[in-house]
Design a protein around this motif. Structure first.
Motif, mmCIF file in Angstrom:
data_model
loop_
_atom_site.group_PDB
_atom_site.id
_atom_site.type_symbol
_atom_site.label_atom_id
_atom_site.label_comp_id
_atom_site.label_asym_id
_atom_site.label_seq_id
_atom_site.Cartn_x
_atom_site.Cartn_y
_atom_site.Cartn_z
ATOM 1 N N LEU A 1 0.818 -1.215 0.000
ATOM 2 C CA LEU A 1 0.000 0.000 0.000
ATOM 3 C C LEU A 1 0.851 1.265 0.000
ATOM 4 C CD1 LEU A 1 -2.745 -1.064 2.563
ATOM 5 C CD2 LEU A 1 -2.991 -0.889 0.086
ATOM 6 N N PHE A 2 1.883 1.294 0.813
ATOM 7 C CA PHE A 2 2.763 2.469 0.918
ATOM 8 C C PHE A 2 4.092 1.957 1.459
ATOM 9 C CE2 PHE A 2 4.158 6.727 2.151
ATOM 10 C CZ PHE A 2 3.521 7.548 1.225
ATOM 11 N N PRO A 3 4.987 1.500 0.551
ATOM 12 C CA PRO A 3 6.168 0.737 0.983
ATOM 13 C C PRO A 3 7.309 1.571 1.541
ATOM 14 C CG PRO A 3 6.086 0.878 -1.403
ATOM 15 C CD PRO A 3 4.817 1.489 -0.904
ATOM 16 N N GLY A 4 7.126 2.877 1.703
ATOM 17 C CA GLY A 4 8.167 3.699 2.306
ATOM 18 C C GLY A 4 8.531 4.905 1.467
ATOM 19 N N TYR A 5 7.941 6.053 1.793
ATOM 20 C CA TYR A 5 8.228 7.315 1.123
ATOM 21 C C TYR A 5 8.088 8.435 2.153
ATOM 22 C CZ TYR A 5 6.708 4.462 -2.870
ATOM 23 O OH TYR A 5 6.523 3.447 -3.779
ATOM 24 N N PHE A 6 8.683 9.578 1.833
ATOM 25 C CA PHE A 6 8.440 10.760 2.641
ATOM 26 C C PHE A 6 7.069 11.344 2.290
ATOM 27 C CE2 PHE A 6 13.030 10.892 3.445
ATOM 28 C CZ PHE A 6 13.040 11.293 4.782
ATOM 29 N N VAL A 7 6.350 11.801 3.304
ATOM 30 C CA VAL A 7 5.120 12.572 3.107
ATOM 31 C C VAL A 7 5.434 13.998 3.533
ATOM 32 C CG1 VAL A 7 2.702 12.875 3.760
ATOM 33 C CG2 VAL A 7 3.656 10.577 3.514
ATOM 34 N N ALA A 8 5.177 14.940 2.657
ATOM 35 C CA ALA A 8 5.540 16.329 2.903
ATOM 36 C C ALA A 8 4.772 16.902 4.088
ATOM 37 C CB ALA A 8 5.271 17.158 1.650
ATOM 38 N N ALA A 9 5.327 17.951 4.663
ATOM 39 C CA ALA A 9 4.672 18.626 5.784
ATOM 40 C C ALA A 9 3.317 19.164 5.350
ATOM 41 C CB ALA A 9 5.559 19.766 6.285
ATOM 42 N N ARG A 10 2.316 19.002 6.222
ATOM 43 C CA ARG A 10 0.959 19.498 5.966
ATOM 44 C C ARG A 10 0.434 19.012 4.623
ATOM 45 N NH1 ARG A 10 -0.685 20.900 10.947
ATOM 46 N NH2 ARG A 10 0.950 22.085 12.011
ATOM 47 N N LEU B 1 -4.108 -2.398 9.351
ATOM 48 C CA LEU B 1 -3.102 -1.559 8.715
ATOM 49 C C LEU B 1 -2.204 -0.967 9.792
ATOM 50 C CD1 LEU B 1 -5.291 0.348 6.091
ATOM 51 C CD2 LEU B 1 -4.195 -1.888 5.891
ATOM 52 N N LYS B 2 -0.912 -1.231 9.690
ATOM 53 C CA LYS B 2 0.062 -0.746 10.667
ATOM 54 C C LYS B 2 0.942 0.313 10.022
ATOM 55 C CE LYS B 2 2.281 -1.081 14.683
ATOM 56 N NZ LYS B 2 1.659 -1.070 16.016
ATOM 57 N N LEU B 3 0.930 1.499 10.595
ATOM 58 C CA LEU B 3 1.696 2.620 10.066
ATOM 59 C C LEU B 3 2.954 2.836 10.898
ATOM 60 C CD1 LEU B 3 1.968 5.182 8.246
ATOM 61 C CD2 LEU B 3 0.622 6.395 9.992
ATOM 62 N N PHE B 4 4.112 2.911 10.221
ATOM 63 C CA PHE B 4 5.368 3.273 10.865
ATOM 64 C C PHE B 4 5.791 4.639 10.329
ATOM 65 C CE2 PHE B 4 5.289 -1.212 11.608
ATOM 66 C CZ PHE B 4 5.967 -1.393 12.807
ATOM 67 N N VAL B 5 6.160 5.547 11.240
ATOM 68 C CA VAL B 5 6.544 6.913 10.878
ATOM 69 C C VAL B 5 7.887 7.212 11.533
ATOM 70 C CG1 VAL B 5 5.903 9.362 11.004
ATOM 71 C CG2 VAL B 5 4.114 7.605 10.831
ATOM 72 N N ALA B 6 8.814 7.785 10.766
ATOM 73 C CA ALA B 6 10.134 8.083 11.318
ATOM 74 C C ALA B 6 10.696 9.348 10.704
ATOM 75 C CB ALA B 6 11.089 6.909 11.083
ATOM 76 N N GLU B 7 11.746 9.859 11.363
ATOM 77 C CA GLU B 7 12.384 11.085 10.879
ATOM 78 C C GLU B 7 13.305 10.838 9.684
ATOM 79 O OE1 GLU B 7 12.906 13.680 14.909
ATOM 80 O OE2 GLU B 7 14.161 11.896 14.744
ATOM 81 N N ALA B 8 13.672 9.569 9.446
ATOM 82 C CA ALA B 8 14.602 9.240 8.369
ATOM 83 C C ALA B 8 14.150 7.939 7.717
ATOM 84 C CB ALA B 8 16.018 9.093 8.926
ATOM 85 N N PRO B 9 14.597 7.665 6.497
ATOM 86 C CA PRO B 9 14.175 6.438 5.802
ATOM 87 C C PRO B 9 14.587 5.169 6.534
ATOM 88 C CG PRO B 9 15.150 8.000 4.263
ATOM 89 C CD PRO B 9 15.432 8.540 5.642
ATOM 90 N N PHE B 10 13.813 4.129 6.372
ATOM 91 C CA PHE B 10 14.117 2.808 6.920
ATOM 92 C C PHE B 10 13.593 1.764 5.956
ATOM 93 C CE2 PHE B 10 10.059 4.220 8.604
ATOM 94 C CZ PHE B 10 9.228 3.134 8.398
ATOM 95 N N GLY B 11 14.100 0.540 6.072
ATOM 96 C CA GLY B 11 13.667 -0.531 5.193
ATOM 97 C C GLY B 11 12.508 -1.308 5.792
ATOM 98 N N VAL B 12 11.589 -1.733 4.951
ATOM 99 C CA VAL B 12 10.430 -2.490 5.435
ATOM 100 C C VAL B 12 10.664 -3.996 5.344
ATOM 101 C CG1 VAL B 12 8.812 -0.665 4.826
ATOM 102 C CG2 VAL B 12 9.315 -2.467 3.157
ATOM 103 N N GLU B 13 11.769 -4.416 4.742
ATOM 104 C CA GLU B 13 11.963 -5.840 4.480
ATOM 105 C C GLU B 13 11.861 -6.725 5.731
ATOM 106 O OE1 GLU B 13 13.887 -3.417 3.377
ATOM 107 O OE2 GLU B 13 13.494 -3.441 1.219
ATOM 108 N N PRO B 14 12.434 -6.327 6.865
ATOM 109 C CA PRO B 14 12.338 -7.210 8.032
ATOM 110 C C PRO B 14 10.916 -7.416 8.544
ATOM 111 C CG PRO B 14 14.142 -5.671 8.294
ATOM 112 C CD PRO B 14 13.335 -5.197 7.125
ATOM 113 N N PHE B 15 9.981 -6.551 8.144
ATOM 114 C CA PHE B 15 8.599 -6.716 8.575
ATOM 115 C C PHE B 15 7.826 -7.696 7.695
ATOM 116 C CE2 PHE B 15 9.489 -2.237 9.887
ATOM 117 C CZ PHE B 15 9.381 -2.427 11.250
ATOM 118 N N GLY C 1 13.383 -7.209 13.516
ATOM 119 C CA GLY C 1 14.635 -6.634 13.981
ATOM 120 C C GLY C 1 14.588 -5.133 14.061
ATOM 121 N N ASP C 2 15.349 -4.563 14.980
ATOM 122 C CA ASP C 2 15.396 -3.115 15.105
ATOM 123 C C ASP C 2 16.122 -2.462 13.936
ATOM 124 O OD1 ASP C 2 14.145 -2.495 17.742
ATOM 125 O OD2 ASP C 2 15.577 -4.015 18.349
ATOM 126 N N ALA C 3 16.811 -3.240 13.122
ATOM 127 C CA ALA C 3 17.464 -2.667 11.958
ATOM 128 C C ALA C 3 16.456 -2.096 10.981
ATOM 129 C CB ALA C 3 18.308 -3.726 11.261
#
Length: 600
Positions: free
Chosen positions: A504-513, A544-558, A577-579
């Motif tokens: 559905l949303f494999p990892g991208y930045f969403v702009a402010a507002r 649906l589980k949403l992960f939000v972070a300040e920097a990019p991360f990989g979804v593969e371990p999930f 894994g926390d990686a």
């Protein structure tokens, strides 16, 4: 300068009804939270009544004399944790109580001799008098039947208790009749806000929760967790939805409520902003001969091997959390890092312990197969995360709330593999950061694809979409970033076949507002899985589980395949894994449930 007048009532010991265990802890936790998060320019003026102190006369008197001190610039808060009850409404009062039932708070001496409960209509009038003078009045009720004013004592399991007692003597409200009818005739709107543990027909549970393994009311625990996570900008409606989600994560059937319903009052900040931490960032500093961080059990930090913090934005400077205390924690720098004792370091949680999923089963063959598992721990006492019933080759897996997750025929090794798979799947669902400074900056929105309108959640806090004839419903899903900075997001679909899919949303930045459109804004068909016939009453859930972070991360371990694809391959999948999360950067999570139904 304004005052926050708080009346906190917690009753575990009663004169005439059975005891409870978590009410004193509830109001102790609530008071600690108020003290730790008081807004600048606000003074806390608390009064706590515990156990025998909380007689009916003392509670009524404290509402009048203590909360009644609040003036136009002040805030009054009444927080009650204890038994609740109900009774059929007197004939003359049915106009003002359409449910036909009155609710009550059971005080410490209620039902001893001639002492009655504290009835909801009387409580309402007392709070109206406070509202006539105070600038803001709020009520938190952690008791059974509390969506009206009011915990049921009913031992369903040794570790689960609910807070209510059977009805006592019939309420004598005749002395209030004139005032109640006058208020009705004047069409006077409600002037105080109530956050209640459950609907008026439901039970409010208490369980062993959180740091120290204390008994606590599930609602109070959930509400305080929501306050810590959402921060100072949270409205009553925000807190209600977050608390409902937290209650659901604890596998409880109660549905927290807010009154007055559909009121603009609920769009205000909690306590009018009287509780608003000015700085939620965690800092590491030198204290005597040790290094400490200013976050502990009361902030939601949970002890366990593997808990680690790191300097924000610097993955090379990290420290293990070696002791979680009430309001701070002791840490030990690792990998040769020697912090400057004259500096304070802003830190974030970079690794968290992942406890094994607990499973209860009465089948000795399945117990033996699971005993050597790296994913689950067989539990003999207490409430497990999962119950696995295995008999005559059929496996049934049930979660804490009693919902059946799986029923299928397997050989015993296949059954063990299925239980392990579901355990890993649940770990993705329950994963979160209890001490994030991000709050809840991004929310998931589910829209009707045809009308392009945002759907409302039902009383179970779930989005419900329905088949139209034989056609599956079509929806749109998007992520709305309400913060002032871009954030990296990944939305995982945890399907009814126990698959974890980032499509559905494999990892991208969403702009402010701004919003991020799932599947690039394409319509999503909400199908029932092939194993579920499209017939009236059929229903499945997608989480649906949403992960939000300040920097990019990989979804593969999930990522996990569907259950049917994993049988016979025990232990070959990577653990969570926390990686998968960015070291040195803060992160948070959110989740929603979509229920796909065929109308009856």
């Amino acid at each position: 300068m304004r005052n926050l007048y708080a009346l906190l009532v917690g009753i575990d010991r009663y004169a005439a009804v059975p005891a409870l265990s978590g009410c004193v802890r509830d109001v102790t936790d609530a008071r600690e939270h108020l003290e730790a998060t008081l807004a600048p320019g606000t003074d806390l003026v608390p009064l706590t009544l515990l156990n025998e102190q909380a007689t009916r006369d003392a509670v009524v008197g404290a509402i009048t004399s203590h909360l009644g001190q609040a003036g136009p610039d002040d805030v009054a808060l009444f927080w009650f944790a204890g038994h609740g009850s109900d009774w059929p409404v007197p004939a003359w009062a049915k106009r003002i109580e359409p449910t036909g039932r009155l609710q009550s708070l059971v005080c410490a001496d209620s039902r001893s001799g001639t002492v009655p409960d504290l009835w909801d209509k009387e409580l309402s009038l007392l709070l109206d008098d406070v509202s006539d003078r105070a600038g803001h009045v709020a009520v938190v009720l952690d008791s059974c039947h509390s969506d009206g004013a009011t915990r049921e004592l009913l031992e369903r399991e040794p570790a689960v208790r609910t807070r209510s007692v059977p009805p006592g003597a019939a309420p004598d409200l005749d002395h209030l009749r004139a005032r109640l009818e006058a208020r009705l005739a004047a069409d006077r709107p409600a002037e105080h806000i109530v956050l209640a543990a459950c609907q008026s027909t439901e039970a409010a549970e208490e369980r062993t929760l959180g740091p120290g393994c204390h008994r606590r009311g599930v609602f109070t625990w959930s509400l305080l967790q929501a306050m810590r996570r959402l921060g100072p900008a949270a409205t009553y409606n925000d807190l209600l939805l977050a608390a409902r989600t937290e209650v659901e994560l604890n596998a409880c059937r109660q549905v927290p409520q807010a009154r007055p319903r559909a009121s603009q009052l609920l769009n205000q900040r909690f306590l009018g902003g009287a509780v608003t931490p000015s700085d939620r960032e965690i800092r590491m500093r030198r204290s005597g001969s040790a290094w400490v961080i200013d976050a502990g059990a009361m902030h939601g930090l949970e002890a366990g091997d593997g808990l680690r913090i790191g300097v924000r934005g610097d993955p090379d400077r990290q420290a293990d959390v070696v002791e979680v205390r009430a309001s701070d924690s002791r840490v030990a720098p690792i990998a040769g890092w020697a912090p400057d004792p004259h500096r304070q370091y802003p830190v974030v949680v970079t690794a968290m312990p992942t406890p094994l999923t607990t499973v209860a089963t009465g089948d000795e063959e399945l117990r033996a197969a699971l005993a050597r598992s790296l994913d689950v721990r067989v539990l003999d006492d207490g409430i497990p995360d999962l119950r696995a019933h295995y008999a005559d080759g059929e496996l049934a897996v049930v979660d804490q709330s009693g919902e059946e997750l799986l029923r299928r025929r397997y050989f015993v090794d296949e059954a063990a593999a299925a239980v392990e798979h579901i355990a890993r799947w649940l770990r993705v669902w329950h994963r979160r950061n209890g001490v994030t400074a991000l709050g809840s900056p991004v929310r998931v929105e589910v829209l009707d694809a045809g009308k392009r309108q945002i759907l409302e959640r039902d009383s179970s806090n779930e989005y419900v979409v329905q088949y139209d004839g034989g056609d599956p419903p079509e929806i749109l899903i998007r992520l709305r970033n309400d913060s002032d900075r871009p954030l990296f997001c990944a939305l995982l679909d945890l399907t009814s076949r126990f698959k974890v899919d980032p499509v559905l949303f494999p990892g991208y930045f969403v702009a402010a507002r701004d919003v991020g459109e799932c599947l690039d804004g394409r319509r999503i068909k909400a199908f029932l899985p092939p194993t579920v016939p499209v017939e009236p009453g059929a229903s499945v859930k997608d989480r649906l589980k949403l992960f939000v972070a300040e920097a990019p991360f990989g979804v593969e371990p999930f990522v996990m395949p569907a259950l049917a694809e994993t049988l016979g391959v025990r232990g070959s999948y990577r653990d969570l894994g926390d990686a998968a999360l960015p070291t040195g950067h803060d992160w948070t999570t959110d989740q929603v449930v979509i229920r796909i139904e065929v109308p009856r």
